[in-house]
Design a protein around this motif. Sequence first.
Motif, PDB file in Angstrom:
ATOM      1  N   THR A 104      16.352  81.566 -57.980  1.00 58.18           N
ATOM      2  CA  THR A 104      17.723  82.046 -58.170  1.00 58.18           C
ATOM      3  C   THR A 104      18.140  81.835 -59.620  1.00 58.18           C
ATOM      4  O   THR A 104      17.507  81.089 -60.364  1.00 58.18           O
ATOM      5  CB  THR A 104      18.741  81.312 -57.263  1.00 58.18           C
ATOM      6  OG1 THR A 104      18.774  79.937 -57.603  1.00 58.18           O
ATOM      7  CG2 THR A 104      18.415  81.504 -55.783  1.00 58.18           C
ATOM      8  N   MET A 105      19.214  82.501 -59.974  1.00 62.54           N
ATOM      9  CA  MET A 105      19.820  82.351 -61.296  1.00 62.54           C
ATOM     10  C   MET A 105      21.327  82.394 -61.123  1.00 62.54           C
ATOM     11  O   MET A 105      21.827  82.927 -60.125  1.00 62.54           O
ATOM     12  CB  MET A 105      19.323  83.432 -62.249  1.00 62.54           C
ATOM     13  CG  MET A 105      19.631  84.840 -61.803  1.00 62.54           C
ATOM     14  SD  MET A 105      18.697  86.158 -62.637  1.00 62.54           S
ATOM     15  CE  MET A 105      19.034  85.920 -64.331  1.00 62.54           C
ATOM     16  N   GLN A 106      22.065  81.830 -62.047  1.00 64.77           N
ATOM     17  CA  GLN A 106      23.523  81.819 -61.969  1.00 64.77           C
ATOM     18  C   GLN A 106      24.061  83.186 -62.360  1.00 64.77           C
ATOM     19  O   GLN A 106      23.630  83.774 -63.360  1.00 64.77           O
ATOM     20  CB  GLN A 106      24.106  80.746 -62.883  1.00 64.77           C
ATOM     21  CG  GLN A 106      25.613  80.669 -62.883  1.00 64.77           C
ATOM     22  CD  GLN A 106      26.217  80.370 -61.508  1.00 64.77           C
ATOM     23  OE1 GLN A 106      25.655  79.634 -60.716  1.00 64.77           O
ATOM     24  NE2 GLN A 106      27.376  80.962 -61.242  1.00 64.77           N
ATOM     25  N   PHE A 107      25.020  83.703 -61.597  1.00 62.95           N
ATOM     26  CA  PHE A 107      25.650  84.987 -61.895  1.00 62.95           C
ATOM     27  C   PHE A 107      27.153  84.801 -61.969  1.00 62.95           C
ATOM     28  O   PHE A 107      27.764  84.200 -61.084  1.00 62.95           O
ATOM     29  CB  PHE A 107      25.326  86.021 -60.815  1.00 62.95           C
ATOM     30  CG  PHE A 107      26.065  87.318 -60.991  1.00 62.95           C
ATOM     31  CD1 PHE A 107      25.754  88.181 -62.034  1.00 62.95           C
ATOM     32  CD2 PHE A 107      27.082  87.673 -60.120  1.00 62.95           C
ATOM     33  CE1 PHE A 107      26.445  89.375 -62.202  1.00 62.95           C
ATOM     34  CE2 PHE A 107      27.771  88.869 -60.273  1.00 62.95           C
ATOM     35  CZ  PHE A 107      27.449  89.724 -61.316  1.00 62.95           C
TER      36      PHE A 107
ATOM     37  N   ASN B 287      19.993  86.140 -69.341  1.00 64.86           N
ATOM     38  CA  ASN B 287      19.072  85.099 -69.798  1.00 64.86           C
ATOM     39  C   ASN B 287      18.094  84.843 -68.660  1.00 64.86           C
ATOM     40  O   ASN B 287      18.280  85.341 -67.563  1.00 64.86           O
ATOM     41  CB  ASN B 287      19.833  83.829 -70.165  1.00 64.86           C
ATOM     42  CG  ASN B 287      20.702  84.051 -71.392  1.00 64.86           C
ATOM     43  OD1 ASN B 287      20.194  84.383 -72.451  1.00 64.86           O
ATOM     44  ND2 ASN B 287      22.007  83.898 -71.228  1.00 64.86           N
ATOM     45  N   ASN B 288      17.053  84.044 -68.888  1.00 63.35           N
ATOM     46  CA  ASN B 288      16.085  83.821 -67.812  1.00 63.35           C
ATOM     47  C   ASN B 288      16.675  83.072 -66.632  1.00 63.35           C
ATOM     48  O   ASN B 288      16.160  83.168 -65.534  1.00 63.35           O
ATOM     49  CB  ASN B 288      14.788  83.161 -68.262  1.00 63.35           C
ATOM     50  CG  ASN B 288      14.824  82.492 -69.593  1.00 63.35           C
ATOM     51  OD1 ASN B 288      15.837  82.459 -70.258  1.00 63.35           O
ATOM     52  ND2 ASN B 288      13.714  81.969 -69.986  1.00 63.35           N
ATOM     53  N   ASP B 289      17.791  82.355 -66.811  1.00 62.98           N
ATOM     54  CA  ASP B 289      18.350  81.601 -65.685  1.00 62.98           C
ATOM     55  C   ASP B 289      19.820  81.924 -65.396  1.00 62.98           C
ATOM     56  O   ASP B 289      20.454  81.251 -64.598  1.00 62.98           O
ATOM     57  CB  ASP B 289      18.185  80.101 -65.916  1.00 62.98           C
ATOM     58  CG  ASP B 289      18.910  79.612 -67.165  1.00 62.98           C
ATOM     59  OD1 ASP B 289      19.430  80.454 -67.929  1.00 62.98           O
ATOM     60  OD2 ASP B 289      18.961  78.394 -67.375  1.00 62.98           O
ATOM     61  N   SER B 290      20.351  82.982 -66.049  1.00 63.08           N
ATOM     62  CA  SER B 290      21.752  83.331 -65.794  1.00 63.08           C
ATOM     63  C   SER B 290      22.061  84.762 -66.237  1.00 63.08           C
ATOM     64  O   SER B 290      21.363  85.321 -67.078  1.00 63.08           O
ATOM     65  CB  SER B 290      22.703  82.368 -66.511  1.00 63.08           C
ATOM     66  OG  SER B 290      22.597  82.532 -67.907  1.00 63.08           O
ATOM     67  N   ILE B 291      23.125  85.303 -65.639  1.00 63.63           N
ATOM     68  CA  ILE B 291      23.671  86.600 -66.037  1.00 63.63           C
ATOM     69  C   ILE B 291      25.180  86.452 -66.101  1.00 63.63           C
ATOM     70  O   ILE B 291      25.808  85.987 -65.149  1.00 63.63           O
ATOM     71  CB  ILE B 291      23.339  87.723 -65.033  1.00 63.63           C
ATOM     72  CG1 ILE B 291      21.836  87.903 -64.872  1.00 63.63           C
ATOM     73  CG2 ILE B 291      23.995  89.041 -65.461  1.00 63.63           C
ATOM     74  CD1 ILE B 291      21.472  88.922 -63.811  1.00 63.63           C
TER      75      ILE B 291
END
Length: 151
Positions: free
Chosen positions: A4-7, A73-77
Amino acid sequence: MADTMQFDLVAPERNLMSVPVREVRLPGADGDLAAMPGHTPAIVNLRPGLVTVVDDKGSEHEFAISGGFAEINNDSISLLAEIGRERSEMTQEVFDDMMRTAIRKKEAAEAREEKSGAAETAVAAAVKLLADMEALGSHIGLDPNSSSVPR
C-alpha cells in the motif's frame, strides 16, 4: 516493497480522502495512468475526469475532478484537485457549476487572444478543458448541455 501507499486527495474546499491505497487510477492530461506502491516519482497534470482509488481493503472509491495535479512518489500520492467531488455527490447542479467554470475559462482565453493575438495555445487548452468536462458529464450520466449552463 509495501503493498500500500498513502493517498491524499485535497480540493480547495476540503480534504476528500486520506487513506492507505493499493492503486490510484488518474485522468492524466497526456493519458490515463495507474499508480501503485513503488511507482516512479512523477508530477502529473490532470484533466477533468474520474479518479478511481482502490483502498487497502480492495474497495473502490470514485471522485470527479475538474483538473489539477498529482505528485506521485514510491510510497505516496498527493492529488490537488481544482474542483473535486465524490462520485455520489455529482448532481446535475454540481456538474453545471463545473461546466460554467470551464466555459468562463474558455471565454477568458478567447478574450485574451482577441486582445493580444498571441494566446492561441491558451484557447486550445481551454477548448480541450471544456470538451473533457463534457466527456466527464456524459460518462457519469449527466447532461453536459443542460439548459441551466449558458453557452
